[in-house]
Write a protein that holds these residues in place. Structure first.
Motif, PDB file in Angstrom:
ATOM      1  N   ALA A 129       0.874  -1.418   0.062  1.00  0.00           N
ATOM      2  CA  ALA A 129      -0.017  -0.160  -0.097  1.00  0.00           C
ATOM      3  C   ALA A 129       0.918   1.337   0.155  1.00  0.00           C
ATOM      4  O   ALA A 129       1.721   1.522   0.655  1.00  0.00           O
ATOM      5  N   ALA A 130       0.770   2.344  -0.778  1.00  0.00           N
ATOM      6  CA  ALA A 130       1.230   3.455  -0.766  1.00  0.00           C
ATOM      7  C   ALA A 130       0.727   4.392   0.239  1.00  0.00           C
ATOM      8  O   ALA A 130       1.548   5.167   0.552  1.00  0.00           O
ATOM      9  N   GLU A 131      -0.365   4.033   0.499  1.00  0.00           N
ATOM     10  CA  GLU A 131      -1.079   4.878   1.653  1.00  0.00           C
ATOM     11  C   GLU A 131      -2.366   4.304   2.003  1.00  0.00           C
ATOM     12  O   GLU A 131      -3.040   3.520   1.378  1.00  0.00           O
ATOM     13  N   VAL A 132      -2.662   4.701   3.460  1.00  0.00           N
ATOM     14  CA  VAL A 132      -3.893   3.963   4.209  1.00  0.00           C
ATOM     15  C   VAL A 132      -4.561   5.384   4.786  1.00  0.00           C
ATOM     16  O   VAL A 132      -3.787   6.217   5.278  1.00  0.00           O
ATOM     17  N   ARG A 133      -5.766   5.381   4.466  1.00  0.00           N
ATOM     18  CA  ARG A 133      -6.551   6.312   5.245  1.00  0.00           C
ATOM     19  C   ARG A 133      -8.066   6.096   5.410  1.00  0.00           C
ATOM     20  O   ARG A 133      -8.541   5.058   4.980  1.00  0.00           O
ATOM     21  N   TRP A 134      -8.486   6.821   6.515  1.00  0.00           N
ATOM     22  CA  TRP A 134      -9.986   6.537   6.915  1.00  0.00           C
ATOM     23  C   TRP A 134     -10.779   7.611   5.902  1.00  0.00           C
ATOM     24  O   TRP A 134     -10.320   8.556   6.086  1.00  0.00           O
ATOM     25  N   VAL A 135     -11.771   7.261   5.232  1.00  0.00           N
ATOM     26  CA  VAL A 135     -12.407   8.025   4.449  1.00  0.00           C
ATOM     27  C   VAL A 135     -13.754   8.092   4.768  1.00  0.00           C
ATOM     28  O   VAL A 135     -14.469   7.113   4.741  1.00  0.00           O
ATOM     29  N   ASP A 136     -14.439   9.394   4.655  1.00  0.00           N
ATOM     30  CA  ASP A 136     -15.916   9.607   4.928  1.00  0.00           C
ATOM     31  C   ASP A 136     -16.645   9.070   3.566  1.00  0.00           C
ATOM     32  O   ASP A 136     -16.208   9.521   2.343  1.00  0.00           O
ATOM     33  N   PRO A 137     -17.561   8.194   3.564  1.00  0.00           N
ATOM     34  CA  PRO A 137     -18.189   7.973   2.373  1.00  0.00           C
ATOM     35  C   PRO A 137     -18.664   8.848   1.421  1.00  0.00           C
ATOM     36  O   PRO A 137     -18.773   8.688   0.389  1.00  0.00           O
ATOM     37  N   SER A 138     -19.054  10.117   2.097  1.00  0.00           N
ATOM     38  CA  SER A 138     -19.687  11.185   1.146  1.00  0.00           C
ATOM     39  C   SER A 138     -18.425  11.565   0.245  1.00  0.00           C
ATOM     40  O   SER A 138     -18.896  12.272  -0.805  1.00  0.00           O
ATOM     41  N   VAL A 139     -17.176  11.382   0.326  1.00  0.00           N
ATOM     42  CA  VAL A 139     -16.192  11.820  -0.465  1.00  0.00           C
ATOM     43  C   VAL A 139     -15.570  10.771  -1.334  1.00  0.00           C
ATOM     44  O   VAL A 139     -14.617  10.870  -2.153  1.00  0.00           O
ATOM     45  N   LEU A 140     -16.062   9.488  -1.507  1.00  0.00           N
ATOM     46  CA  LEU A 140     -15.668   8.388  -2.335  1.00  0.00           C
ATOM     47  C   LEU A 140     -15.620   8.710  -3.846  1.00  0.00           C
ATOM     48  O   LEU A 140     -14.626   8.099  -4.330  1.00  0.00           O
ATOM     49  N   ALA A 148     -15.243  -2.480 -10.036  1.00  0.00           N
ATOM     50  CA  ALA A 148     -15.599  -4.014  -9.250  1.00  0.00           C
ATOM     51  C   ALA A 148     -15.533  -3.703  -7.945  1.00  0.00           C
ATOM     52  O   ALA A 148     -16.134  -4.345  -6.948  1.00  0.00           O
ATOM     53  N   LEU A 149     -14.308  -2.952  -7.482  1.00  0.00           N
ATOM     54  CA  LEU A 149     -13.979  -2.578  -5.927  1.00  0.00           C
ATOM     55  C   LEU A 149     -15.526  -1.628  -5.406  1.00  0.00           C
ATOM     56  O   LEU A 149     -15.793  -1.740  -4.182  1.00  0.00           O
ATOM     57  N   ARG A 150     -15.715  -0.839  -6.396  1.00  0.00           N
ATOM     58  CA  ARG A 150     -16.865   0.093  -5.777  1.00  0.00           C
ATOM     59  C   ARG A 150     -18.119  -0.600  -5.762  1.00  0.00           C
ATOM     60  O   ARG A 150     -18.965  -0.073  -4.629  1.00  0.00           O
ATOM     61  N   THR A 151     -18.235  -1.771  -6.220  1.00  0.00           N
ATOM     62  CA  THR A 151     -19.686  -2.394  -6.388  1.00  0.00           C
ATOM     63  C   THR A 151     -19.697  -2.979  -4.898  1.00  0.00           C
ATOM     64  O   THR A 151     -20.681  -3.187  -4.449  1.00  0.00           O
ATOM     65  N   ARG A 152     -18.327  -3.757  -4.369  1.00  0.00           N
ATOM     66  CA  ARG A 152     -18.308  -4.191  -3.113  1.00  0.00           C
ATOM     67  C   ARG A 152     -18.570  -2.983  -1.983  1.00  0.00           C
ATOM     68  O   ARG A 152     -19.402  -3.034  -1.185  1.00  0.00           O
ATOM     69  N   ILE A 153     -18.084  -1.886  -2.249  1.00  0.00           N
ATOM     70  CA  ILE A 153     -18.097  -0.971  -1.193  1.00  0.00           C
ATOM     71  C   ILE A 153     -19.712  -0.408  -1.194  1.00  0.00           C
ATOM     72  O   ILE A 153     -20.049  -0.181  -0.084  1.00  0.00           O
ATOM     73  N   ASP A 154     -20.153  -0.171  -2.182  1.00  0.00           N
ATOM     74  CA  ASP A 154     -21.509   0.367  -2.197  1.00  0.00           C
ATOM     75  C   ASP A 154     -22.485  -0.475  -1.702  1.00  0.00           C
ATOM     76  O   ASP A 154     -23.190  -0.059  -0.945  1.00  0.00           O
ATOM     77  N   HIS A 155     -22.205  -1.624  -1.839  1.00  0.00           N
ATOM     78  CA  HIS A 155     -23.016  -2.750  -1.391  1.00  0.00           C
ATOM     79  C   HIS A 155     -22.878  -2.643   0.170  1.00  0.00           C
ATOM     80  O   HIS A 155     -23.936  -2.550   0.984  1.00  0.00           O
ATOM     81  N   GLY A 156     -21.681  -2.622   0.757  1.00  0.00           N
ATOM     82  CA  GLY A 156     -21.404  -2.614   2.268  1.00  0.00           C
ATOM     83  C   GLY A 156     -22.096  -1.426   2.767  1.00  0.00           C
ATOM     84  O   GLY A 156     -22.266  -1.545   4.035  1.00  0.00           O
ATOM     85  N   LEU A 157     -22.125  -0.399   1.935  1.00  0.00           N
ATOM     86  CA  LEU A 157     -22.535   0.840   2.707  1.00  0.00           C
ATOM     87  C   LEU A 157     -24.004   0.889   2.793  1.00  0.00           C
ATOM     88  O   LEU A 157     -24.754   1.494   3.676  1.00  0.00           O
ATOM     89  N   ARG A 158     -24.736   0.265   1.645  1.00  0.00           N
ATOM     90  CA  ARG A 158     -26.136   0.595   1.564  1.00  0.00           C
ATOM     91  C   ARG A 158     -27.230  -0.616   2.215  1.00  0.00           C
ATOM     92  O   ARG A 158     -28.163  -0.500   2.475  1.00  0.00           O
ATOM     93  N   SER A 159     -26.475  -1.669   2.378  1.00  0.00           N
ATOM     94  CA  SER A 159     -27.104  -2.893   2.839  1.00  0.00           C
ATOM     95  C   SER A 159     -26.426  -3.999   3.888  1.00  0.00           C
ATOM     96  O   SER A 159     -25.154  -3.935   3.785  1.00  0.00           O
ATOM     97  N   THR A 160     -27.133  -4.516   4.688  1.00  0.00           N
ATOM     98  CA  THR A 160     -26.601  -5.108   5.608  1.00  0.00           C
ATOM     99  C   THR A 160     -26.807  -6.753   5.335  1.00  0.00           C
ATOM    100  O   THR A 160     -26.442  -7.702   5.792  1.00  0.00           O
TER     101      THR A 160
END
Length: 165
Positions: A129-140, A148-160
């Protein structure tokens, strides 16, 4: 002469993508802090942002792989708390290059796990990893993230409820 680094090229819904030569399982972890921020890292092999992700090794469970990858890539210890989903769409193809030589053309199967931090501190492994950080979902949208990764992230944010795709 220095060692050549492995590069990665991700294809998404691309009819020109090369035919896969392998199908391998990876584990990723979707980790949020108390403020609701998401743990992201910037990959060294393609410069894109992602959640901690890596291959499941022989002799380990998917959960163990997710915990190991998070520790290796970010320095943080996590425990698995649930499942975001299983993502296996043939729309995603990954080419791994070593120098100019193609090492592998992979169609991934990813099991994305929910996890929470239990210890450690952010210390990116320079080869991972070149960098690691905590990111607010509103600025993704400000972060270059492969679809493909954004699909996983979006699902994780919107559904349990776990996704199976």
């Amino acid at each position: 002469m220095g060692a050549k680094r492995t590069r990665r090229i991700d294809y998404w819904k691309d009819p020109e993508a090369p035919e896969p030569t392998s199908r391998k399982t990876s584990a990723s972890v979707f980790v949020r802090d108390e403020a609701g921020r998401l743990l992201l890292l910037r990959r060294v092999d393609n410069g894109l942002w992602t959640i901690p992700t890596g291959g499941v090794k022989k002799g380990e469970t998917v959960g163990e792989a997710g915990v190991r990858e998070c520790r290796e890539e970010t320095g943080l210890e996590v425990e698995v708390t649930g499942l975001v989903g299983v993502f296996s769409t043939p729309d995603h193809v990954i080419v791994y290059l070593h120098g100019d030589r193609v090492d592998e053309v992979r169609q991934p199967i990813n099991i994305c796990l929910r996890a929470r931090v239990t210890g450690g501190r952010i210390m990116p492994e320079p080869s991972e990893a070149a960098e690691v950080r905590w990111v607010d979902p509103s600025v993704l949208d400000e972060y270059p993230i492969h679809p493909a990764l954004r699909t996983r992230i979006d699902h994780g944010l919107r559904s349990t409820e776990p996704c199976i795709s």
